[in-house]
Scaffold this active site. Structure first.
Site, PDB file in Angstrom:
ATOM      1  N   GLY A  10       1.404 -81.262  14.959  1.00 46.08           N
ATOM      2  CA  GLY A  10       2.838 -81.552  14.916  1.00 46.08           C
ATOM      3  C   GLY A  10       3.293 -82.294  16.160  1.00 46.08           C
ATOM      4  O   GLY A  10       2.494 -82.601  17.055  1.00 46.08           O
ATOM      5  N   PHE A  11       4.575 -82.567  16.196  1.00 42.43           N
ATOM      6  CA  PHE A  11       5.176 -83.312  17.310  1.00 42.43           C
ATOM      7  C   PHE A  11       4.977 -82.565  18.636  1.00 42.43           C
ATOM      8  O   PHE A  11       4.282 -83.045  19.543  1.00 42.43           O
ATOM      9  CB  PHE A  11       6.656 -83.536  16.962  1.00 42.43           C
ATOM     10  CG  PHE A  11       7.546 -83.878  18.106  1.00 42.43           C
ATOM     11  CD1 PHE A  11       7.214 -84.883  19.002  1.00 42.43           C
ATOM     12  CD2 PHE A  11       8.756 -83.201  18.274  1.00 42.43           C
ATOM     13  CE1 PHE A  11       8.064 -85.206  20.054  1.00 42.43           C
ATOM     14  CE2 PHE A  11       9.606 -83.523  19.308  1.00 42.43           C
ATOM     15  CZ  PHE A  11       9.256 -84.512  20.207  1.00 42.43           C
ATOM     16  N   LEU A  73       2.746 -72.542  17.054  1.00 48.50           N
ATOM     17  CA  LEU A  73       3.751 -73.608  16.970  1.00 48.50           C
ATOM     18  C   LEU A  73       3.894 -74.131  15.542  1.00 48.50           C
ATOM     19  O   LEU A  73       4.567 -75.133  15.318  1.00 48.50           O
ATOM     20  CB  LEU A  73       3.369 -74.773  17.900  1.00 48.50           C
ATOM     21  CG  LEU A  73       3.122 -74.437  19.374  1.00 48.50           C
ATOM     22  CD1 LEU A  73       2.753 -75.699  20.155  1.00 48.50           C
ATOM     23  CD2 LEU A  73       4.349 -73.787  20.006  1.00 48.50           C
ATOM     24  N   TYR A 145      14.652 -71.397   7.403  1.00 49.02           N
ATOM     25  CA  TYR A 145      14.134 -71.643   8.752  1.00 49.02           C
ATOM     26  C   TYR A 145      14.666 -70.596   9.732  1.00 49.02           C
ATOM     27  O   TYR A 145      13.891 -69.965  10.458  1.00 49.02           O
ATOM     28  CB  TYR A 145      14.541 -73.051   9.191  1.00 49.02           C
ATOM     29  CG  TYR A 145      13.957 -73.495  10.506  1.00 49.02           C
ATOM     30  CD1 TYR A 145      12.584 -73.570  10.693  1.00 49.02           C
ATOM     31  CD2 TYR A 145      14.778 -73.875  11.563  1.00 49.02           C
ATOM     32  CE1 TYR A 145      12.046 -74.003  11.901  1.00 49.02           C
ATOM     33  CE2 TYR A 145      14.257 -74.315  12.772  1.00 49.02           C
ATOM     34  CZ  TYR A 145      12.891 -74.375  12.935  1.00 49.02           C
ATOM     35  OH  TYR A 145      12.354 -74.803  14.133  1.00 49.02           O
ATOM     36  N   LYS A 149      12.367 -67.640  11.537  1.00 47.12           N
ATOM     37  CA  LYS A 149      12.147 -67.566  12.983  1.00 47.12           C
ATOM     38  C   LYS A 149      12.688 -66.261  13.556  1.00 47.12           C
ATOM     39  O   LYS A 149      12.109 -65.700  14.492  1.00 47.12           O
ATOM     40  CB  LYS A 149      12.815 -68.758  13.672  1.00 47.12           C
ATOM     41  CG  LYS A 149      12.124 -70.093  13.405  1.00 47.12           C
ATOM     42  CD  LYS A 149      10.731 -70.141  14.025  1.00 47.12           C
ATOM     43  CE  LYS A 149      10.141 -71.534  13.982  1.00 47.12           C
ATOM     44  NZ  LYS A 149       8.768 -71.572  14.539  1.00 47.12           N
ATOM     45  N   ARG A 186      15.609 -86.288  11.141  1.00 49.82           N
ATOM     46  CA  ARG A 186      16.349 -85.851  12.327  1.00 49.82           C
ATOM     47  C   ARG A 186      17.073 -87.035  12.949  1.00 49.82           C
ATOM     48  O   ARG A 186      16.693 -88.186  12.797  1.00 49.82           O
ATOM     49  CB  ARG A 186      15.420 -85.185  13.331  1.00 49.82           C
ATOM     50  CG  ARG A 186      15.092 -83.778  12.872  1.00 49.82           C
ATOM     51  CD  ARG A 186      14.422 -82.988  13.941  1.00 49.82           C
ATOM     52  NE  ARG A 186      12.993 -83.193  13.911  1.00 49.82           N
ATOM     53  CZ  ARG A 186      12.118 -82.337  14.434  1.00 49.82           C
ATOM     54  NH1 ARG A 186      12.521 -81.254  15.013  1.00 49.82           N
ATOM     55  NH2 ARG A 186      10.837 -82.583  14.377  1.00 49.82           N
TER      56      ARG A 186
END
Ligand code: UDP
Length: 312
Positions: A10-11, A73, A145, A149, A186
């Site tokens: 991922g980023f 992550l 989401y 979390k 985004r």
């Protein structure tokens, strides 16, 4: 240390792997490419201290050998991605986090999880401090989401309290930089892509909602410091420089020299009206604060998107 990183393609995950390898650690990287991309790790192929496993962490898995640290992550993180994959998002925060915590327990390893400013929902306390419990709609579209979390944080604390696992929880605020997905919806990649292509910038609502943007190198530094710390309760990581989305659109136009007009589109349901981290705790406990100026971070990010092969 030998460190298992989930969401490594991922980023933020890929930048975190770079940092760990740069610090001399060995990395076992996991990803299933639901929203990550192999190109984010392509430069690490053949690295002597890097191993990649194509692994969905919601499914059973084992890691051979010793593990000193597990870093969780993995998760879709952009609203477009988690709205497209709500069940996978809930699964990775719950089942995936549970499997990573079990791995930490089995190996006697430390555990770090990336949580999110979304734990605060549409906050009524501003700026957000860690002991604010948030204002989350538990059945709204973003709940897949936010609640995933929040559950992941609760599970992490339960493992710490029940089994004594050395855990850390990072609440990550909006982060930007190279390796964001161009099409993840985004605001940073969306506006840059629109500006570079001379298309209108699509501002949601009247653009008065605020965000605070942290450059990825700063974020990775905060995560690294937190991973080495003994702080068990959540720590906000983000850049406290706050701006409206309309102001951000202006910066992108000025910065890219684009003549793009600004068009307004409906505000997504439950879109938080204001967001800015209070980072007093990160300053005190980790000696951390963002260092990369907005203009520099934006330049590095725009350069990355300009050079992307998919844009040529
Ligand atoms: N936004 C926007 N135009 C876009 C994409 C996003 O105005 O093309 C807004 C979005 O409604 C939100 C803010 O920008 O108010 C940040 O959105 P993003 O999806 O980047 O992240 P979020 O902070 O909502 O998770």
């Amino acid at each position: 240390m030998r460190i298992v990183v989930s969401g490594a393609a991922g980023f933020i995950g890929s930048h975190f792997c770079d940092r760990l390898l740069g610090e001399g650690h060995t990395v076992v990287a996991l990803d299933n490419f639901l929203t990550g991309h192999p190109r984010n790790l392509a430069h690490l192929a053949g690295h002597a201290h890097f191993q990649f496993l194509d692994q969905d962490i919601t499914r059973p898995f084992t890691i051979e050998g010793t593990v000193d640290c597990t870093v969780n992550l993995a998760s879709p993180a952009s609203p477009r991605d988690y709205l497209a994959h709500p069940i996978e998002t809930l699964d990775v925060g719950s089942l995936g986090t549970h499997r990573m915590l079990s791995l930490a327990l089995e190996k006697g390893a430390r555990f770090l999880i990336s949580s999110t400013s979304e734990c605060y929902g549409d906050p009524q306390v501003h700026p957000q401090v860690e002991d604010y419990w948030g204002n989350v709609n538990p059945v709204g579209p973003r709940s897949c989401y936010d609640e995933s979390k929040r559950f992941a944080e609760a599970l992490t604390m339960a493992y710490h309290r029940t089994h004594g696992v050395r855990t850390n929880i990072a609440r990550i605020f909006n982060t930007y930089g190279p390796r964001m997905k161009l099409d993840d919806g985004r605001v940073v990649p969306a506006f840059i892509d629109q500006a570079l292509n001379g298309r209108p910038l699509t501002v949601s609502g009247d653009g008065s909602q605020t965000r605070s943007f942290c450059y990825v190198a700063d974020m990775v530094d905060g995560l690294y410091r937190l991973m080495l710390s003994d702080e068990r309760y959540p720590v906000n990581l983000g850049n406290p420089v706050e701006m409206t989305i309309l102001e951000f659109a202006g910066h992108i136009r000025r910065f890219t020299g684009a003549a793009s007009e600004i068009v307004f589109q409906p505000l997504p349901e439950d879109d938080p009206k204001q967001r800015r981290p209070d980072i007093s705790k990160a300053r005190a406990v980790l000696g951390w604060e963002p260092r990369v100026p907005f203009e520099e971070g934006l330049r590095l990010t725009v350069d990355y998107f300009r050079a992307l092969p998919s844009r040529r």
